[in-house]
Design a protein around this motif. Structure first.
Motif, mmCIF file in Angstrom:
data_model
loop_
_atom_site.group_PDB
_atom_site.id
_atom_site.type_symbol
_atom_site.label_atom_id
_atom_site.label_comp_id
_atom_site.label_asym_id
_atom_site.label_seq_id
_atom_site.Cartn_x
_atom_site.Cartn_y
_atom_site.Cartn_z
ATOM 1 N N PRO A 7 26.271 7.942 -42.393
ATOM 2 C CA PRO A 7 26.960 7.830 -41.099
ATOM 3 C C PRO A 7 28.379 7.291 -41.286
ATOM 4 C CG PRO A 7 24.753 6.892 -40.974
ATOM 5 C CD PRO A 7 25.025 7.169 -42.423
ATOM 6 N N ASP A 8 29.333 7.908 -40.607
ATOM 7 C CA ASP A 8 30.748 7.549 -40.710
ATOM 8 C C ASP A 8 31.253 7.295 -39.291
ATOM 9 O OD1 ASP A 8 33.503 7.436 -40.970
ATOM 10 O OD2 ASP A 8 33.706 9.406 -41.908
ATOM 11 N N HIS A 9 31.672 6.068 -39.026
ATOM 12 C CA HIS A 9 32.131 5.694 -37.688
ATOM 13 C C HIS A 9 33.639 5.450 -37.662
ATOM 14 C CE1 HIS A 9 27.958 5.466 -36.493
ATOM 15 N NE2 HIS A 9 27.726 4.683 -37.525
ATOM 16 N N SER A 10 34.360 6.011 -38.623
ATOM 17 C CA SER A 10 35.809 5.816 -38.679
ATOM 18 C C SER A 10 36.513 6.624 -37.597
ATOM 19 C CB SER A 10 36.345 6.208 -40.063
ATOM 20 O OG SER A 10 36.102 7.575 -40.316
ATOM 21 N N PHE A 11 37.719 6.223 -37.276
ATOM 22 C CA PHE A 11 38.573 6.932 -36.312
ATOM 23 C C PHE A 11 37.939 7.064 -34.930
ATOM 24 C CE2 PHE A 11 39.644 8.619 -40.555
ATOM 25 C CZ PHE A 11 40.927 8.086 -40.663
ATOM 26 N N ARG A 34 30.468 10.637 -37.246
ATOM 27 C CA ARG A 34 30.323 11.853 -38.055
ATOM 28 C C ARG A 34 29.358 11.535 -39.196
ATOM 29 N NH1 ARG A 34 36.367 13.061 -39.815
ATOM 30 N NH2 ARG A 34 36.245 10.853 -40.235
ATOM 31 N N ILE A 35 29.000 12.554 -39.949
ATOM 32 C CA ILE A 35 28.158 12.364 -41.117
ATOM 33 C C ILE A 35 28.989 12.731 -42.359
ATOM 34 C CG2 ILE A 35 26.046 13.019 -42.326
ATOM 35 C CD1 ILE A 35 25.518 11.533 -39.709
ATOM 36 N N GLU A 36 29.256 11.719 -43.172
ATOM 37 C CA GLU A 36 30.010 11.926 -44.406
ATOM 38 C C GLU A 36 29.100 12.553 -45.459
ATOM 39 O OE1 GLU A 36 32.479 9.405 -47.790
ATOM 40 O OE2 GLU A 36 31.310 8.305 -46.300
ATOM 41 N N VAL A 37 29.671 13.439 -46.278
ATOM 42 C CA VAL A 37 28.962 14.066 -47.385
ATOM 43 C C VAL A 37 29.557 13.511 -48.680
ATOM 44 C CG1 VAL A 37 28.350 16.237 -48.525
ATOM 45 C CG2 VAL A 37 28.650 16.180 -46.033
ATOM 46 N N ARG A 38 28.692 12.957 -49.519
ATOM 47 C CA ARG A 38 29.109 12.443 -50.828
ATOM 48 C C ARG A 38 28.288 13.087 -51.923
ATOM 49 N NH1 ARG A 38 29.435 5.879 -50.321
ATOM 50 N NH2 ARG A 38 30.938 5.783 -48.608
ATOM 51 N N CYS A 39 28.860 13.138 -53.109
ATOM 52 C CA CYS A 39 28.122 13.596 -54.290
ATOM 53 C C CYS A 39 27.065 12.547 -54.610
ATOM 54 C CB CYS A 39 29.085 13.764 -55.462
ATOM 55 S SG CYS A 39 28.241 14.149 -57.027
ATOM 56 N N ALA A 40 25.815 12.960 -54.746
ATOM 57 C CA ALA A 40 24.728 12.026 -55.019
ATOM 58 C C ALA A 40 24.775 11.503 -56.447
ATOM 59 C CB ALA A 40 23.386 12.704 -54.752
ATOM 60 N N ARG A 41 25.519 12.183 -57.323
ATOM 61 C CA ARG A 41 25.566 11.771 -58.737
ATOM 62 C C ARG A 41 26.638 10.717 -59.004
ATOM 63 N NH1 ARG A 41 27.426 14.902 -63.756
ATOM 64 N NH2 ARG A 41 26.297 13.853 -65.421
ATOM 65 N N GLY A 45 28.929 9.517 -56.178
ATOM 66 C CA GLY A 45 29.353 8.850 -54.951
ATOM 67 C C GLY A 45 30.697 9.289 -54.421
ATOM 68 N N SER A 46 31.258 10.352 -54.964
ATOM 69 C CA SER A 46 32.562 10.818 -54.504
ATOM 70 C C SER A 46 32.484 11.436 -53.109
ATOM 71 C CB SER A 46 33.140 11.851 -55.474
ATOM 72 O OG SER A 46 33.534 11.229 -56.676
ATOM 73 N N HIS A 47 33.508 11.159 -52.297
ATOM 74 C CA HIS A 47 33.621 11.746 -50.959
ATOM 75 C C HIS A 47 33.924 13.230 -51.087
ATOM 76 C CE1 HIS A 47 34.765 12.130 -46.734
ATOM 77 N NE2 HIS A 47 35.853 12.760 -47.138
ATOM 78 N N LEU A 48 33.186 14.046 -50.338
ATOM 79 C CA LEU A 48 33.379 15.499 -50.369
ATOM 80 C C LEU A 48 33.921 16.011 -49.035
ATOM 81 C CD1 LEU A 48 29.961 16.391 -52.051
ATOM 82 C CD2 LEU A 48 32.182 16.091 -53.187
ATOM 83 N N GLY A 49 33.444 15.462 -47.938
ATOM 84 C CA GLY A 49 33.831 15.922 -46.610
ATOM 85 C C GLY A 49 32.824 15.426 -45.594
ATOM 86 N N HIS A 50 32.528 16.261 -44.582
ATOM 87 C CA HIS A 50 31.583 15.902 -43.521
ATOM 88 C C HIS A 50 30.701 17.109 -43.201
ATOM 89 C CE1 HIS A 50 34.632 12.763 -42.981
ATOM 90 N NE2 HIS A 50 33.640 12.050 -42.510
ATOM 91 N N VAL A 51 29.547 16.846 -42.612
ATOM 92 C CA VAL A 51 28.662 17.918 -42.163
ATOM 93 C C VAL A 51 28.520 17.815 -40.651
ATOM 94 C CG1 VAL A 51 26.518 16.608 -42.571
ATOM 95 C CG2 VAL A 51 26.453 19.111 -42.519
ATOM 96 N N PHE A 52 28.551 18.981 -40.006
ATOM 97 C CA PHE A 52 28.451 19.072 -38.553
ATOM 98 C C PHE A 52 27.287 19.985 -38.205
ATOM 99 C CE2 PHE A 52 32.810 18.310 -39.797
ATOM 100 C CZ PHE A 52 33.142 17.194 -39.044
ATOM 101 N N ASP A 102 22.443 26.246 -39.034
ATOM 102 C CA ASP A 102 23.254 25.743 -37.922
ATOM 103 C C ASP A 102 24.010 24.478 -38.328
ATOM 104 O OD1 ASP A 102 24.403 25.990 -35.421
ATOM 105 O OD2 ASP A 102 22.832 24.854 -34.403
ATOM 106 N N GLN A 103 24.335 24.390 -39.625
ATOM 107 C CA GLN A 103 25.130 23.275 -40.142
ATOM 108 C C GLN A 103 26.402 23.824 -40.773
ATOM 109 O OE1 GLN A 103 22.243 21.471 -42.836
ATOM 110 N NE2 GLN A 103 22.072 19.745 -41.428
ATOM 111 N N ARG A 104 27.444 22.993 -40.748
ATOM 112 C CA ARG A 104 28.701 23.332 -41.430
ATOM 113 C C ARG A 104 29.097 22.148 -42.296
ATOM 114 N NH1 ARG A 104 34.223 22.361 -40.043
ATOM 115 N NH2 ARG A 104 33.515 21.646 -37.986
ATOM 116 N N TYR A 105 28.918 22.326 -43.591
ATOM 117 C CA TYR A 105 29.406 21.344 -44.553
ATOM 118 C C TYR A 105 30.881 21.649 -44.752
ATOM 119 C CZ TYR A 105 24.689 19.788 -45.686
ATOM 120 O OH TYR A 105 23.417 19.261 -45.623
#
Length: 135
Positions: free
Chosen positions: A84-88, A92-99, A101-108, A118-121
């Protein structure tokens, strides 16, 4: 949380370009419609630019016209972690690499794209490296 790939901040800075570092390690976002893979249709595997983990495959990439590469499903459900990402002032839901921990983007979800999940990474190009299928 511990990750399989752990590096000091100095190591990350040495291994990544400034743009990669800002997105992967500081949860930045590349400007819309500027990323290397926004409109790419090349068949292959998208790996994490931070650690090389397989994250997405070209057969789940679709044109969302949002300005960043979009995928409807990770290559493996364990390849990414969702936080969960509550910034700004948004939720939103942040997407990170599980290996690593790098930030990749968000999923909607629920945006009405004609995809099986019905998801958009929505993923930053700079956080990925495309390995084309040889053939």
């Amino acid at each position: 949380m511990g990750y399989e790939v752990e590096k000091s901040d100095d190591q990350w800075r040495a291994d990544l370009s400034e743009a990669e570092y800002q997105v992967l390690r500081r949860s930045g976002t590349e400007p819309a419609f500027t990323g290397e893979y926004t409109d790419t249709k090349t068949e292959g595997v998208y790996e994490c630019r931070g650690c090389g983990a397989e994250l997405f495959r070209s057969d789940t990439k679709f044109s969302s016209h949002c300005g960043w590469p979009s995928f409807y499903d990770p290559a493996d459900s364990q390849a990414v972690e969702l936080i969960p990402d509550h910034s700004f002032g948004m939720t939103r839901i942040e997407v990170r690499c599980a290996r690593c921990g790098s930030h990749l983007g968000h999923v909607f979800e629920g945006e009405g794209y004609p995809t099986p999940t019905d998801q958009r990474y929505c993923i930053n190009s700079v956080s990925l490296r495309l390995v084309p299928v040889e053939g």
